[in-house]
Design a protein around this motif. Structure first.
Motif, PDB file in Angstrom:
ATOM      1  N   PRO A  78      -6.966  -8.059   0.212  1.00 14.26           N
ATOM      2  CA  PRO A  78      -7.982  -6.992   0.295  1.00 14.26           C
ATOM      3  C   PRO A  78      -9.373  -7.531   0.611  1.00 14.26           C
ATOM      4  CG  PRO A  78      -6.528  -6.602  -1.564  1.00 14.26           C
ATOM      5  CD  PRO A  78      -6.186  -7.963  -1.045  1.00 14.26           C
ATOM      6  N   PRO A  82      -9.804  -1.211   1.235  1.00 11.20           N
ATOM      7  CA  PRO A  82      -8.984  -2.327   0.753  1.00 11.20           C
ATOM      8  C   PRO A  82      -8.480  -2.164  -0.677  1.00 11.20           C
ATOM      9  CG  PRO A  82     -10.810  -3.181   2.033  1.00 11.20           C
ATOM     10  CD  PRO A  82     -11.047  -1.707   1.899  1.00 11.20           C
ATOM     11  N   GLN A  92       0.840  -1.191   0.000  1.00  9.83           N
ATOM     12  CA  GLN A  92       0.000   0.000   0.000  1.00  9.83           C
ATOM     13  C   GLN A  92       0.879   1.246   0.000  1.00  9.83           C
ATOM     14  OE1 GLN A  92      -1.570  -0.243   4.468  1.00  9.83           O
ATOM     15  NE2 GLN A  92      -2.097   1.729   3.558  1.00  9.83           N
TER      16      GLN A  92
END
Length: 341
Positions: A322, A30, A24
């Motif tokens: 996710p 997500p 990320q």
């Protein structure tokens, strides 16, 4: 246990120096997480390189992902964007290489552990950890099951034993008994000799009974704070109602321990707990988890003895992290969610 160290990988263009990881670069839902190819960690002198076979998701993962509550950014760096690029802290896997100063492990050892004190990074094919973040995995326990234990079970153990000061024969109420922490708390409280009343929703009652609870209360049908039973210890893993609701069902010198739930309730207990304790004689406390190897060894012993057995709600592949976190955020998980790497 450890003999000699193995060669340490050096970054380069070789494909063997790369790995897949969930990365990320900004805070958010997500969707900010993506599967990428990144450099494999280089092992420092005091480090252990682990080939990750399994991981698991925790509430802390979605807080790091979203950057909320805001103090999470202050604690872990990254005021505007995350400093931690690869989240996740529960792992189980096999030692690939060790630094020259490592004495507890050798290549080939099967281990599990908690990475929250050494940089996170569980959602990846490889991770580098300090040796004190790991212990040997019970040989009979699958990697996926072992990976669900460290964070949640350590929280349950410390909340019951250290903060709650649980004693054999006590009557213990566990709110949020079907979740990750709660499911381990039921089993650990029983292992420590308590009489356990567990609170959960209707569809999760059979699962909680299977963990060994003496009595299971369906909160959709019964308000536990209105019954006549008094408890020596209330372990609240799902604090979404006021601590004042629970005081009447505590014994005169009983203890309430908050370990999970809403931020509003956390601040209520943190700010008012000491005052409530002085006025009422009942102890009101928050848990601040302290990851450590000694407690991981205790959890390993409980696993070997069959006194804690993870209940796994669902399995996801690494690329599906996710979706796994999204599932956890819906708060309908029974037990734990495992990630197969």
């Amino acid at each position: 246990m450890k003999t000699s160290s193995t060669p340490i990988p050096v970054p380069g263009d070789n494909k063997n120096d790369k790995m897949k990881a969930i990365v990320q670069t900004k805070y958010g839902s997500p969707e900010v997480l993506s599967l990428q190819e990144v450099d494999k960690p280089v092992v420092p002198d005091n480090g252990v390189l682990v080939r990750v076979h399994a991981a698991s998701v925790n509430a802390g993962d979605w807080h790091l992902m979203r950057g909320t509550p805001f103090f999470m950014r202050l604690m872990f760096g990254g005021f505007l964007k995350p400093k931690i690029k690869i989240i996740g802290f529960d792992i189980a896997g096999q030692v690939e290489a060790v630094g020259k100063d490592v004495t507890q492990f050798k290549p080939g050892d099967e281990v599990f552990g908690d990475l929250s004190e050494c940089g996170f990074g569980a959602f990846a094919e490889y991770v580098c950890a300090t040796e004190t973040a790991l212990v040997l995995k019970p040989s009979a326990t699958p990697f996926e099951a072992a990976a669900t234990v460290p964070g949640a079970a350590l929280t349950a153990l410390q909340g019951l034993r250290d903060v709650g000061e649980i004693q054999s024969g006590q009557k213990v109420l566990i709110a949020g008994a079907s979740g990750g922490v709660g499911s381990f708390a039921v089993q650990i409280a029983k292992a420590l000799g308590a009489e356990v009343t567990a609170v959960c929703s209707t569809k999760k009652m059979n699962m909680v009974r299977s963990l060994g609870a003496d009595l299971v209360i369906d909160y959709t049908q019964t308000d536990v704070t209105q019954n006549e039973q008094r408890y020596d210890l209330i372990f609240d893993a799902a604090a979404y109602r006021s601590v004042f609701d629970y005081l009447p069902i505590l014994t005169p010198e009983g203890t309430y321990v908050m370990v999970g739930g809403s931020i509003a309730r956390f601040f209520q207990v943190m700010l008012l707990g000491s005052g409530i304790s002085r006025i009422s004689r009942r102890k009101v406390k928050c848990l601040a988890v302290k990851p450590n190897q000694k407690d991981l060894v205790t959890l390993r012993e409980l696993m070997v003895a069959g006194k804690i057995v993870p209940f796994i709600d669902r399995y996801y592949d690494l690329s599906e992290v996710p979706a796994a976190i999204r599932h956890l955020e819906h708060r309908q998980v029974m037990g734990k969610v495992a990630i197969r790497v």
